[in-house]
Design an enzyme around this catalytic site. Structure first.
Site, PDB file in Angstrom:
ATOM      1  N   LYS A   1       1.524  -1.262  -0.175  1.00  0.00           N
ATOM      2  CA  LYS A   1      -0.170  -0.086   0.114  1.00  0.00           C
ATOM      3  C   LYS A   1       1.014   1.431   0.198  1.00  0.00           C
ATOM      4  O   LYS A   1       1.922   0.989   0.642  1.00  0.00           O
ATOM      5  CB  LYS A   1      -0.587   0.282   1.623  1.00  0.00           C
ATOM      6  CG  LYS A   1      -1.975   0.495   1.276  1.00  0.00           C
ATOM      7  CD  LYS A   1      -3.332   0.643   0.156  1.00  0.00           C
ATOM      8  CE  LYS A   1      -4.543   1.148   0.435  1.00  0.00           C
ATOM      9  NZ  LYS A   1      -5.080   0.097   0.410  1.00  0.00           N
TER      10      LYS A   1
ATOM     11  N   ASP B   1      -6.739   3.767  -5.236  1.00  0.00           N
ATOM     12  CA  ASP B   1      -7.066   3.781  -3.346  1.00  0.00           C
ATOM     13  C   ASP B   1      -8.126   4.905  -3.066  1.00  0.00           C
ATOM     14  O   ASP B   1      -8.566   5.850  -4.409  1.00  0.00           O
ATOM     15  CB  ASP B   1      -6.103   3.502  -2.757  1.00  0.00           C
ATOM     16  CG  ASP B   1      -6.526   3.036  -1.422  1.00  0.00           C
ATOM     17  OD1 ASP B   1      -7.105   1.892  -1.096  1.00  0.00           O
ATOM     18  OD2 ASP B   1      -6.943   3.716  -0.531  1.00  0.00           O
TER      19      ASP B   1
HETATM   20  N1  GLU Z   1      -7.001   0.035  -2.953  1.00  0.00           N
HETATM   21  C1  GLU Z   1      -8.124  -1.142  -3.295  1.00  0.00           C
HETATM   22  C2  GLU Z   1      -8.040  -1.912  -2.149  1.00  0.00           C
HETATM   23  O1  GLU Z   1      -7.948  -1.307  -0.987  1.00  0.00           O
HETATM   24  C3  GLU Z   1      -7.922  -2.154  -5.049  1.00  0.00           C
HETATM   25  C4  GLU Z   1      -6.249  -2.895  -4.512  1.00  0.00           C
HETATM   26  C5  GLU Z   1      -5.722  -3.387  -5.802  1.00  0.00           C
HETATM   27  O2  GLU Z   1      -6.061  -3.459  -6.808  1.00  0.00           O
HETATM   28  O3  GLU Z   1      -4.676  -3.578  -6.296  1.00  0.00           O
HETATM   29  O4  GLU Z   1      -8.373  -2.807  -2.060  1.00  0.00           O
END
Ligand code: GLU
Length: 412
Positions: free
Chosen positions: A102, A142
């Site tokens: 993240k 995100d």
């Molecule tokens: N940000 C999204 C999550 O928290 C998607 C992450 C992604 O697709 O890699 O799951």
């Protein structure tokens, strides 16, 4: 509550039910790698501003790190670490060959012009390109990041690497290698899970009432799908305020209204209420789809519903969890409820690597199948171990998988 403390409490609570080496906790309580970069961006007035960004690679036992990148003024190192841990468990829950990653940049994007946002996105790629990679760590949108930002970042990476690695990022526009269905995937996934739980607790969805906290990509598509199932959306909020209408809100119109740049609270023919009083509204299904800590010990007491489907990451604190479980509310935990987004990100990544693309119907069907399979396995574990808490069971299910692979790799 500090989100990192929150995820550690969740890990501990699952490990209490499992017979594993205590080193597993140490391996999961902190990210394996954490990067902290400051990078300059030229603003429209000619001044240079230094931005701070983090990328956390929590655990790559199951595969390359995967997870979004958020732009938000309240981003902290601990928040990014926690979010990367939730990604590790989320990917394991739905059986994706990924670990958890993240990123976050401390910035309120509403204060930037379009050109500044582009320069910030490109500068992010210049700062972080050496730590990401299609087999290393794959970012995605995100909170406050979107397809356009992914496009600028991908374009910048082409210049840096001298070649186009289209699988480096997911959540791209279709024209740039994105997958059909990715935009809807997270919100629809939330609805798929609500449908499963409604079946188990024998709640007819026809005319059941829904409250949506947060009307961004996740909340709006969850609402749309729940309406397709016959539900009635009786209240919606965004960062500015909230609206309610016991007769039901037309979410298609509301979505268009918000996409045109309006605030939820300016939507006509509804009652406007205070943003946080959204949790006071009695309903069948509550979808928190905003940020961490939204449901906490201060408001958990007033919540009256049958199902909570966590569209956001970490919306419910452990103390609130206890209060809600005592009330008999079925909580579909974030690491399952919102796993549809990363599931379709995985489909996007595989389609990019294959160079062969699927139809939207195929993508959404595969997403639903994968999520239902995960749901059934976790539900079975709940029944087998007599655990009412689905979050605990989902963590146990994920930790079991990850710890097996960490053992094979010789990490424990
Ligand atoms: N940000 C999204 C999550 O928290 C998607 C992450 C992604 O697709 O890699 O799951």
């Amino acid at each position: 509550m500090n989100p990192l403390k929150m995820v550690r409490t969740q890990i501990k609570s699952a490990l209490n039910e499992m017979d594993l080496d205590p080193v597993i906790y140490d391996l999961l309580a902190a990210p394996k790698r954490f990067y902290d970069f400051s990078f300059p961006v030229k603003m429209d007035d000619g001044n240079i501003k230094i931005f701070k960004g983090y990328r956390s690679q929590h655990n790559d036992a199951l595969g390359p790190n995967k997870g979004g990148l958020r732009f938000h003024q309240n981003v902290t190192a601990d928040e990014v670490k926690a979010l990367s841990a939730w990604m590790t468990f989320k990917c394991a829950v739905v059986g994706l060959p990924y670990g958890g990653g993240k990123g976050g940049v401390i910035v309120d994007p509403r204060t930037l012009s379009e050109n500044e946002l582009e320069r910030l996105s490109r500068a992010w790629m210049r700062a972080f390109h050496s730590v990401i990679g299609e087999y290393k760590d794959i970012p995605a949108p995100d909170v406050n990041t979107n397809q356009q930002i992914m496009s600028w970042m991908l374009d910048e990476s082409n210049t840096i690497f001298g070649k186009g690695e289209v699988a480096l990022l997911t959540g791209k526009p279709i024209a740039l290698g994105g997958s059909l269905g990715r935009t809807e995937a997270t919100g629809y996934g939330v609805a798929f899970m609500v449908k499963k739980v409604a079946e188990k607790i024998e709640l007819p969805l026809e005319n059941s009432t829904v409250v949506i906290q947060g009307f961004g990509n996740v909340g709006s598509y969850a609402a749309k799908k729940l309406v397709d199932y016959g539900c009635k959306i009786i209240a919606v909020s965004d960062v500015y305020g909230a609206i309610c209408n016991p007769k039901g809100i037309d979410v298609r119109e509301l979505k268009q209204f918000v996409e045109a740049g309006n605030k939820v609270s300016d939507f006509p023919n509804v009652t406007t209420i205070d943003r946080d009083s959204i949790f006071n509204i009695k309903c069948d299904i509550l979808v928190p789809a905003a940020l961490e800590n939204s449901i906490n010990e201060e408001n958990a007491d007033v919540i009256e519903c049958k199902i909570i489907a966590e569209g956001a990451n970490g919306p419910t604190t452990p103390k609130a969890d206890k209060i809600l479980l005592k009330k008999g509310i079925f909580i579909i935990p974030d690491i399952l409820a919102n796993a549809g987004g990363v599931t379709v990100s995985y489909f996007e990544w595989s389609q990019n690597l294959y160079g062969h693309y699927w139809s939207k119907k195929e993508v959404l069907q595969k997403e639903e199948d994968k999520m239902i399979e995960a749901f059934e396995q976790i539900y079975e574990l709940m029944c087998e171990k007599k655990i009412k808490n689905m979050r605990k069971a989902a963590f146990m299910f994920a930790i079991e998988k990850i710890s097996k692979v960490m053992k094979l790799r010789g990490w424990c």
